[in-house]
Structures are given as C-alpha cells and as structure tokens.
Design a protein around this motif. Structure first.
Motif, mmCIF file in Angstrom:
data_model
loop_
_atom_site.group_PDB
_atom_site.id
_atom_site.type_symbol
_atom_site.label_atom_id
_atom_site.label_comp_id
_atom_site.label_asym_id
_atom_site.label_seq_id
_atom_site.Cartn_x
_atom_site.Cartn_y
_atom_site.Cartn_z
ATOM 1 N N LYS A 120 -49.004 -18.900 78.507
ATOM 2 C CA LYS A 120 -47.981 -19.301 79.488
ATOM 3 C C LYS A 120 -46.503 -18.590 79.253
ATOM 4 C CE LYS A 120 -45.223 -23.101 81.617
ATOM 5 N NZ LYS A 120 -44.918 -24.419 81.545
ATOM 6 N N ASP A 121 -46.303 -18.688 77.830
ATOM 7 C CA ASP A 121 -44.846 -18.007 77.641
ATOM 8 C C ASP A 121 -45.028 -16.772 76.777
ATOM 9 O OD1 ASP A 121 -43.261 -20.355 78.397
ATOM 10 O OD2 ASP A 121 -43.752 -21.243 76.489
ATOM 11 N N PHE A 122 -46.039 -16.507 75.900
ATOM 12 C CA PHE A 122 -46.540 -15.358 75.269
ATOM 13 C C PHE A 122 -47.851 -14.994 75.002
ATOM 14 C CE2 PHE A 122 -47.058 -18.660 72.022
ATOM 15 C CZ PHE A 122 -47.748 -17.957 71.025
ATOM 16 N N THR A 123 -48.138 -13.855 74.770
ATOM 17 C CA THR A 123 -49.390 -13.539 74.467
ATOM 18 C C THR A 123 -49.473 -12.592 73.259
ATOM 19 O OG1 THR A 123 -50.679 -14.161 76.479
ATOM 20 C CG2 THR A 123 -51.838 -12.714 75.195
ATOM 21 N N PRO A 124 -49.945 -12.585 72.088
ATOM 22 C CA PRO A 124 -49.869 -11.529 71.166
ATOM 23 C C PRO A 124 -50.796 -10.501 71.485
ATOM 24 C CG PRO A 124 -50.338 -13.817 70.294
ATOM 25 C CD PRO A 124 -50.441 -13.994 71.678
#
Length: 438
Positions: A120-124
C-alpha cells in the motif's frame, strides 16, 4: 527489402571511412545480393514451435544459439566471443522478493514512528546481490534524481551522503527524447544516487495503481559475471543497499510536514527548476530476496576489417535472440514464437553477415555480429555485453541495433534513435537519401 538495404548500406558507409561515401559498384552489388528467401528461412526456423519461444535457460533457447552459431560458421564469420568461441557466457539471476520479510518504518522529527504498509505504502525491489538487506537514514527529496553535468541537477545544493533519496519517476521537460528516456530510466536514477553517496532510494510512481493482490510476485532479473560478484541490467544492479517504490499517497505523506505543496514542487521540477530539500523524516527498512541462477549465452561473431589501421575499430550489429517462451494460451496456442520479435532481427543480422563475407565490399572497420540473450527479461544480455565487451570497449565506435525490422509493412521513413548523439547520423542520412526514404 528496402529495410535491409538501409541497415547494410548505412553500416557499409560507416565502416568504409569517416568521409562521405560514394556508391561504388562493389557496394551496389553487395546490396543487390540480399536474399529475402534466406531471411524468411531463418525466421521460420527460429520461430518454429520446437524452439518453444526461445526463453533463456531452456532447450529452445539453446537450439537457437546452436542454429545461429552454425550459420555464422557456414558463412565464414570468425568467433568473437569468449576464449575463441562464438559464445559469451553469463549468469542470469531471477531475484524474487520475500514479501513477509518486507518492513519499513518512518520516524518524524519528534521521534514518532509510523509503520508503513507493504503493497500500500511501499514495495521493495529485490536485491540482486544480497539475500538479506537493510538500511536506515534521513530522507531527502531529490526531484527526478537527474544530474546533467553543466545543466539541470536535482542534487545541486543538497547532501545525500548516507541518506535515502526520494525520487519521482520521469524527467524534466525540454530534453531530447533520447535523453528523456535515459534519465527516466530507474536504473540510471539508482546509479546516480549511489554515485552521490546515498544508501537507498524510494522511487515514486505518480500514476501507479495500487495492486489488489495482497501477495504479488515481485521479481527482478539481472545478468551476473561468472564469478557472481557484479550485476548488470537496466534497473537495480545492487549498488544501493535498498530500493523501494511508492505511490503519490506516500509522497503526500512525506510532504505534509514540510509546509510545501507537492503539486507546486512537482510543477517546478517538471519545468526544469530543481526543488530538492531535506525531509523531516528518517526511514528504516529491511527485506529478504530469493535468488535463482542459470547460465545463458550471448553469441558473438567477428568479421575483420580490411584496413590495417581501421580494423582495430569495431562496428557492432546487434539484435536479441530470445523471446518469452510459453505463456497464457491464445486460441489454444501457448507458445509465444517471437517471429517478429525478434527472429526477424536475428535473420537480418545473419543475412547482413553473409553479404559482408560474400561480396567485394569488405568493410574497412571490423564488424561484430552480436546476438544477445535476456532482452525480454530486462535488456540484461545487452547490458552485460556493453559492460564486458569481447573487444576493447574504447575500440567500439558504433552499434546498430535491429529489433523487429518492418518485414510486415513498407518502410517509408527512418527514425534512428540515438543517432543524433553520434557522427553516424550523417551516414544514416546518406543511406536514407540514397534509398529515397524520409
């Protein structure tokens, strides 16, 4: 046939000399020797179902390697690969993110911690060289992450050493289209951030849609040297410790405590006005990556030049040999044959090599016939060859890449991408004019 004449004539003129070229009888006869039936035959073999879509790491791709190697030998092309062979070995690594391991925490100036939500906020971005990676540092908004010597720089006036940079996808207006493509590339942004001393990057995709899949497969592909100590590709090559992607909501969250309007800042950098600054947050993040490796091959042939001095310079003809293999069925057919993409380009190279070898229009500069792996996996075979050419890098003076030549439509005009950055543009114009193309 005009499209093959253009490719051949352009490079014949470039290989001949740096001066304006006259269309000699030998050059005209060489162009007249193009055999479209041979091109059709090469495409038919490479796109046959028995090669199963030429996916690197499969028997079908090895069949393609064996076929083009055999054709180059038959034509009389010399080996140009590793250790006197036609092949250049590399390792392809598939890196897949371990989703449950992915954590990220924001800390504001007063010490309050905000746990970011995966997906939702981040994806590595999976790390291509480490199974476990982590980083912590203050955040710096650095616009597009572009640094043009003597020109626009998002790094002017900010110190990002030991920091995590927050970057926006894209590039400022006013650049040539080729430069826009170069500076918009995520890999370029990451490498520039590393050169400036950053330990990590968050790349904001303003137009990205949030995935509805709670557990997506996040995969990243690179080429490795045989020792597996260096990665090559067009995206993350392991220079930074961590790379995350985020959406505009994350950017707005970071801007909320700065007193700056995100839209105004974005408008500034879009118009070419750098607007970089420290953000009142630090980030701590870590994640794990699973690696799967297999060997693959670029194919390299050599046609020595005829001039005693110019033969030490090389013109490259390149095209990608791979396609995507087997996938979702279309009308019951699950084999993605890749006839146009890019058996047609490989067939063009084979015919160009044959014409070079069988005509009296021998090039003065040497020619490398380079057929690369892993294009569909992220341009990784070409990235590997560009970083590790089988001849001295400084001796390569041009590369004419052939991808999906217009065998299914008339060729009416030429747009030589990138040629404006090279003196080869003069030869492209000369060849196109001779053949009556715009």
């Amino acid at each position: 046939m005009v499209k093959y004449l253009l490719i051949l004539f352009c490079v014949v003129s470039f290989c001949a000399s740096a001066q304006q070229v006259q269309v000699t009888t030998n050059i005209q006869q060489a162009m007249d020797r193009i055999d479209t039936n041979a091109i059709r035959s090469h495409i038919a073999y490479l796109a046959d179902d028995k090669l199963k879509g030429r996916l690197p790491g499969t028997e079908g791709y090895q069949m393609a390697v064996d076929y083009v190697t055999g054709q180059l030998k038959q034509i009389g092309v010399m080996p140009g690969g590793d250790k006197g062979n036609f092949t250049q070995k590399l390792v392809i690594r598939k890196s897949v993110l371990n989703n449950p391991s992915s954590v990220a925490y924001l800390k504001n100036a007063s010490g309050k911690i905000d746990t970011l939500s995966f997906g939702k906020d981040f994806t590595p971005t999976p790390h291509p060289l480490k199974e476990q990676t982590a980083a912590s540092g203050g955040l710096v908004f650095a616009g597009y992450g572009v640094d043009i010597p003597g020109g626009y720089s998002d790094y002017a006036g900010v110190d990002v050493k030991g920091k995590i940079v927050v970057l926006v996808a894209g590039a400022p207006d006013g650049l040539r289209s080729t430069l826009t493509a170069h500076f918009s590339n995520a890999g370029n942004k990451m490498n520039t951030a590393f050169e400036k001393g950053a330990v990590g990057a968050i790349i904001i995709e303003n137009t990205a849609r949030q995935s509805t899949n709670p557990n997506p497969v996040i995969q990243h592909n690179v080429a490795l040297n045989p020792a597996k100590t260096a990665a090559y590709g067009r995206r993350f090559t392991g220079t930074l410790q961590v790379v995350l992607s985020g959406n505009k909501n994350l950017l707005l969250k970071l801007f909320a405590a700065t007193g700056k309007e995100a839209e105004a800042v974005l408008a500034n950098i879009k118009s070419g006005k750098p607007s970089s600054f420290m953000l009142p947050f630090s980030l701590t993040t870590s994640y794990a990556t699973t690696h799967t490796d297999f060997e693959s091959y670029n194919v390299v042939g050599l046609i020595p030049g005829s001039d005693p001095k110019l033969k030490n310079e090389y013109v490259v003809h390149s095209a990608h040999l791979d396609h995507v293999g087997i996938g979702r069925p279309v009308n019951g057919d699950s084999i993605y044959n890749g006839a146009h993409d890019n058996a047609s380009g490989i067939a063009s190279l084979l015919e160009i090599a044959r014409v070079y070898k069988s005509s009296n229009a021998a090039p003065k500069r040497s020619v490398l016939i380079v057929m690369v792996t892993g294009e569909e996996m992220g341009l990784i075979g070409s990235s590997y060859f560009a970083a590790n050419p089988t001849v001295p890098k400084a001796s390569i003076v041009a590369d004419v890449n052939t991808d999906m030549p217009t065998v299914i439509a008339p060729l009416l005009s030429v747009v030589p991408l990138g040629a404006e950055h090279s003196t080869i543009m003069n030869h492209v114009k000369f060849a196109a004019g001779h053949l009556g193309l715009d």
